[in-house]
Design a protein around this motif. Structure first.
Motif, mmCIF file in Angstrom:
data_model
loop_
_atom_site.group_PDB
_atom_site.id
_atom_site.type_symbol
_atom_site.label_atom_id
_atom_site.label_comp_id
_atom_site.label_asym_id
_atom_site.label_seq_id
_atom_site.Cartn_x
_atom_site.Cartn_y
_atom_site.Cartn_z
ATOM 1 N N PRO A 46 15.541 4.255 -1.805
ATOM 2 C CA PRO A 46 14.650 3.696 -0.697
ATOM 3 C C PRO A 46 15.282 2.715 0.334
ATOM 4 O O PRO A 46 14.995 2.636 1.531
ATOM 5 C CB PRO A 46 13.965 2.650 -1.584
ATOM 6 N N ARG A 93 5.077 -2.986 -1.669
ATOM 7 C CA ARG A 93 6.041 -1.938 -0.919
ATOM 8 C C ARG A 93 5.276 -0.894 -0.122
ATOM 9 O O ARG A 93 4.339 -0.702 -0.365
ATOM 10 C CB ARG A 93 6.851 -1.378 -2.080
ATOM 11 N N ARG A 94 5.985 -0.350 0.732
ATOM 12 C CA ARG A 94 5.787 0.809 1.579
ATOM 13 C C ARG A 94 4.643 0.350 2.304
ATOM 14 O O ARG A 94 3.713 1.119 2.860
ATOM 15 C CB ARG A 94 5.250 1.806 0.810
ATOM 16 N N GLN A 95 4.709 -0.787 2.865
ATOM 17 C CA GLN A 95 3.657 -1.369 3.836
ATOM 18 C C GLN A 95 4.476 -1.596 5.057
ATOM 19 O O GLN A 95 3.913 -2.245 6.147
ATOM 20 C CB GLN A 95 2.828 -2.297 3.487
ATOM 21 N N GLY A 96 5.900 -1.334 5.406
ATOM 22 C CA GLY A 96 6.178 -1.739 6.482
ATOM 23 C C GLY A 96 6.667 -3.065 6.412
ATOM 24 O O GLY A 96 7.644 -3.757 7.440
ATOM 25 N N ASN A 125 17.246 4.552 3.056
ATOM 26 C CA ASN A 125 16.351 5.143 4.147
ATOM 27 C C ASN A 125 15.957 4.123 4.990
ATOM 28 O O ASN A 125 15.616 4.325 6.290
ATOM 29 C CB ASN A 125 15.228 5.880 3.580
ATOM 30 N N LEU A 126 15.402 2.809 4.372
ATOM 31 C CA LEU A 126 15.049 1.687 5.321
ATOM 32 C C LEU A 126 15.969 1.509 6.370
ATOM 33 O O LEU A 126 15.609 1.334 7.527
ATOM 34 C CB LEU A 126 14.810 0.781 4.369
ATOM 35 N N TYR A 127 17.370 1.446 5.885
ATOM 36 C CA TYR A 127 18.448 1.044 6.944
ATOM 37 C C TYR A 127 18.730 2.119 7.741
ATOM 38 O O TYR A 127 19.050 1.771 9.117
ATOM 39 C CB TYR A 127 19.680 0.728 6.079
ATOM 40 N N ASN A 135 20.527 3.867 -4.168
ATOM 41 C CA ASN A 135 19.357 3.089 -3.710
ATOM 42 C C ASN A 135 18.713 3.774 -2.620
ATOM 43 O O ASN A 135 18.794 3.181 -1.499
ATOM 44 C CB ASN A 135 19.562 1.793 -3.403
ATOM 45 N N VAL A 169 17.872 -8.349 0.284
ATOM 46 C CA VAL A 169 16.529 -8.022 0.779
ATOM 47 C C VAL A 169 15.831 -7.467 -0.279
ATOM 48 O O VAL A 169 16.230 -6.695 -1.296
ATOM 49 C CB VAL A 169 16.644 -6.543 1.686
ATOM 50 N N ALA A 170 14.484 -8.030 -0.388
ATOM 51 C CA ALA A 170 13.539 -7.626 -1.451
ATOM 52 C C ALA A 170 12.213 -7.805 -0.953
ATOM 53 O O ALA A 170 11.847 -8.590 -0.204
ATOM 54 C CB ALA A 170 14.014 -8.178 -2.661
ATOM 55 N N VAL A 171 11.223 -6.949 -1.502
ATOM 56 C CA VAL A 171 9.748 -6.932 -1.319
ATOM 57 C C VAL A 171 9.089 -6.805 -2.817
ATOM 58 O O VAL A 171 9.700 -5.919 -3.698
ATOM 59 C CB VAL A 171 9.284 -5.586 -0.371
ATOM 60 N N ALA A 183 9.546 -4.534 4.798
ATOM 61 C CA ALA A 183 11.103 -4.773 4.778
ATOM 62 C C ALA A 183 11.308 -4.178 6.267
ATOM 63 O O ALA A 183 12.339 -5.276 6.682
ATOM 64 C CB ALA A 183 11.587 -3.861 3.729
ATOM 65 N N ARG A 184 10.996 -3.499 6.618
ATOM 66 C CA ARG A 184 11.283 -2.973 8.168
ATOM 67 C C ARG A 184 11.165 -4.236 9.234
ATOM 68 O O ARG A 184 11.994 -4.599 9.832
ATOM 69 C CB ARG A 184 10.591 -1.749 8.492
HETATM 70 C C1 LIG Z 1 14.055 -1.332 -0.414
HETATM 71 C C2 LIG Z 1 12.812 -2.279 -0.244
HETATM 72 C C3 LIG Z 1 13.448 -3.621 0.154
HETATM 73 C C4 LIG Z 1 12.038 -1.456 0.717
HETATM 74 O O1 LIG Z 1 10.802 -2.445 1.064
HETATM 75 P P1 LIG Z 1 9.363 -1.996 1.649
HETATM 76 O O2 LIG Z 1 8.788 -3.117 2.054
HETATM 77 O O3 LIG Z 1 8.869 -1.057 0.589
HETATM 78 O O4 LIG Z 1 10.000 -1.081 2.856
HETATM 79 P P2 LIG Z 1 9.359 -0.604 4.101
HETATM 80 O O5 LIG Z 1 7.882 -0.151 3.710
HETATM 81 O O6 LIG Z 1 9.576 -1.319 5.198
HETATM 82 O O7 LIG Z 1 10.038 1.063 4.410
HETATM 83 C C5 LIG Z 1 10.668 1.171 5.416
HETATM 84 C C6 LIG Z 1 11.317 2.689 5.424
HETATM 85 O O8 LIG Z 1 12.184 2.675 4.006
HETATM 86 C C7 LIG Z 1 12.205 3.840 3.260
HETATM 87 N N1 LIG Z 1 11.668 3.643 2.104
HETATM 88 C C8 LIG Z 1 11.040 2.518 1.669
HETATM 89 N N2 LIG Z 1 10.617 2.783 0.447
HETATM 90 C C9 LIG Z 1 11.082 3.859 0.073
HETATM 91 C C10 LIG Z 1 11.000 4.842 -1.098
HETATM 92 N N3 LIG Z 1 10.333 4.328 -2.000
HETATM 93 N N4 LIG Z 1 11.453 5.959 -1.225
HETATM 94 C C11 LIG Z 1 11.963 6.461 -0.013
HETATM 95 N N5 LIG Z 1 12.094 5.816 1.143
HETATM 96 C C12 LIG Z 1 11.555 4.458 1.318
HETATM 97 C C13 LIG Z 1 11.283 4.846 4.258
HETATM 98 O O9 LIG Z 1 12.121 5.524 5.220
HETATM 99 C C14 LIG Z 1 10.038 3.868 4.798
HETATM 100 O O10 LIG Z 1 9.629 4.196 6.129
HETATM 101 P P3 LIG Z 1 8.081 5.211 5.937
HETATM 102 O O11 LIG Z 1 7.289 4.286 5.087
HETATM 103 O O12 LIG Z 1 7.730 5.192 7.217
HETATM 104 O O13 LIG Z 1 8.286 6.356 5.198
HETATM 105 C C15 LIG Z 1 12.021 -2.391 -1.661
HETATM 106 O O14 LIG Z 1 11.797 -1.008 -2.152
HETATM 107 C C16 LIG Z 1 12.640 -3.334 -2.634
HETATM 108 O O15 LIG Z 1 12.613 -4.433 -2.605
HETATM 109 N N6 LIG Z 1 13.522 -2.697 -3.506
HETATM 110 C C17 LIG Z 1 14.271 -3.526 -4.551
HETATM 111 C C18 LIG Z 1 15.178 -4.354 -4.089
HETATM 112 C C19 LIG Z 1 16.235 -3.716 -3.416
HETATM 113 O O16 LIG Z 1 16.630 -2.491 -3.597
HETATM 114 N N7 LIG Z 1 16.809 -4.330 -2.183
HETATM 115 C C20 LIG Z 1 17.824 -3.716 -1.328
HETATM 116 C C21 LIG Z 1 19.071 -3.966 -1.571
HETATM 117 S S1 LIG Z 1 20.336 -3.403 -0.723
#
Ligand SMILES: CC(C)(COP(=O)(O)OP(=O)(O)OC[C@H]1O[C@@H](n2cnc3c(N)ncnc32)[C@H](O)[C@@H]1OP(=O)(O)O)[C@@H](O)C(=O)NCCC(=O)NCCS
Length: 161
Positions: free
Chosen positions: A122, A87-90, A125-127, A120, A80-82, A92-93
Motif C-alpha cells: 500500500p 484508509r483508501r479515501q485519499g 503504491n502511494l509513493y 509494504n 506516515v500513517a492513517v 495519505a496522498r
Molecule cells: C500506507 C497508508 C498510509 C495509506 O493511507 P491511505 O490514506 O489509505 O492512502 P490513500 O487513500 O491516500 O491511497 C493513495 C494510493 O495509495 C495506494 N494504496 C493505498 N492503500 C493501498 C492498499 N491497501 N493496497 C494497494 N494500494 C494502496 C493506491 O495507489 C492509492 O490510490 P487509489 O486508492 O486511487 O488506488 C496506510 O495504509 C497506513 O497507514 N498504513 C500503515 C502505516 C504505514 O504502512 N505507513 C507507511 C510507512 S512507510
C-alpha cells in the motif's frame, strides 16, 4: 473525505499523533522525538482530523546534505500513517502532497526521500503514485531485519490533488 481537515499540526495534536503511530506502525519513537521534529519543522508536520479524532499524520524532517556540487535541503518523510477506519479515501496522498509542498515552499527542500518496507505494497503504491522512485535497497534496515526501499522524488512534486 469531505469532513476531514488536512492542515499543519498544532502542539495539541502531537499526543494524538504518538497514539496513532503506536496503533499503526511497529516503528515507534520516544515522545520527545515527535515534539522535537514538530518544533523544528512545524509547517511540514501534517495531520488529518475528523470532527472527533486525529485520523492521519505525516512527520517530516529537513536535512542538509552535501551533493557533488553544493549543499541542498532534503525533506525526509520519517513517518506516515492513517487510522485503519479511514484508509483508501485519499487522505495519505493529500497529506503527502501538503508535506512536500511545505518542504519546498517554507524550507527550500529540493528533494524528498523516505524508507519503506519492501513488502509494504500500500505505501509503495502511494509513493509511486506521487512520482517517487526506488533509489536503492537498504538491507536489514528495520529492527526485525526487513529490507527498506529508499524512495525519492525531486521537489516540487509533479502531481496535484
Ligand atoms: C500506507 C497508508 C498510509 C495509506 O493511507 P491511505 O490514506 O489509505 O492512502 P490513500 O487513500 O491516500 O491511497 C493513495 C494510493 O495509495 C495506494 N494504496 C493505498 N492503500 C493501498 C492498499 N491497501 N493496497 C494497494 N494500494 C494502496 C493506491 O495507489 C492509492 O490510490 P487509489 O486508492 O486511487 O488506488 C496506510 O495504509 C497506513 O497507514 N498504513 C500503515 C502505516 C504505514 O504502512 N505507513 C507507511 C510507512 S512507510
Amino acid at each position: 473525505m469531505l469532513s476531514i481537515e488536512i492542515r499543519p499540526a498544532n502542539l495539541t495534536d502531537i499526543d494524538d499523533v504518538i497514539r496513532l503511530n503506536r496503533l499503526t506502525l511497529p516503528e515507534n519513537y520516544p515522545p520527545q522525538f515527535f515534539y522535537d521534529v514538530f518544533m523544528q519543522y512545524p509547517k511540514a508536520f501534517i495531520v488529518a482530523r475528523s470532527a472527533s479524532m486525529l485520523v492521519g499524520y505525516v512527520m517530516t524532517r529537513i536535512e542538509k546534505t552535501l551533493t557533488v556540487i553544493k549543499w541542498i535541503n532534503r525533506a525526509h518523510i520519517i513517518s506516515v500513517a492513517v487510522h485503519p477506519a479511514y484508509r483508501r479515501q485519499g487522505i495519505a496522498r493529500k497529506m503527502m502532497i501538503e508535506a512536500c509542498k511545505a518542504s519546498y515552499e517554507f524550507y527550500k527542500a529540493s528533494e524528498v526521500y523516505l524508507e519503506v518496507r519492501v513488502t509494504n505494497e500500500p505505501a509503495i503504491n502511494l509513493y509511486k503514485g506521487l512520482g517517487f522512485e526506488i533509489k536503492e535497497i537498504n538491507r536489514g534496515y528495520y529492527s526485525d531485519g526487513e529490507d527498506a526501499y529508499v524512495m525519492h522524488s525531486p521537489l516540487p512534486l509533479k502531481v496535484s490533488d
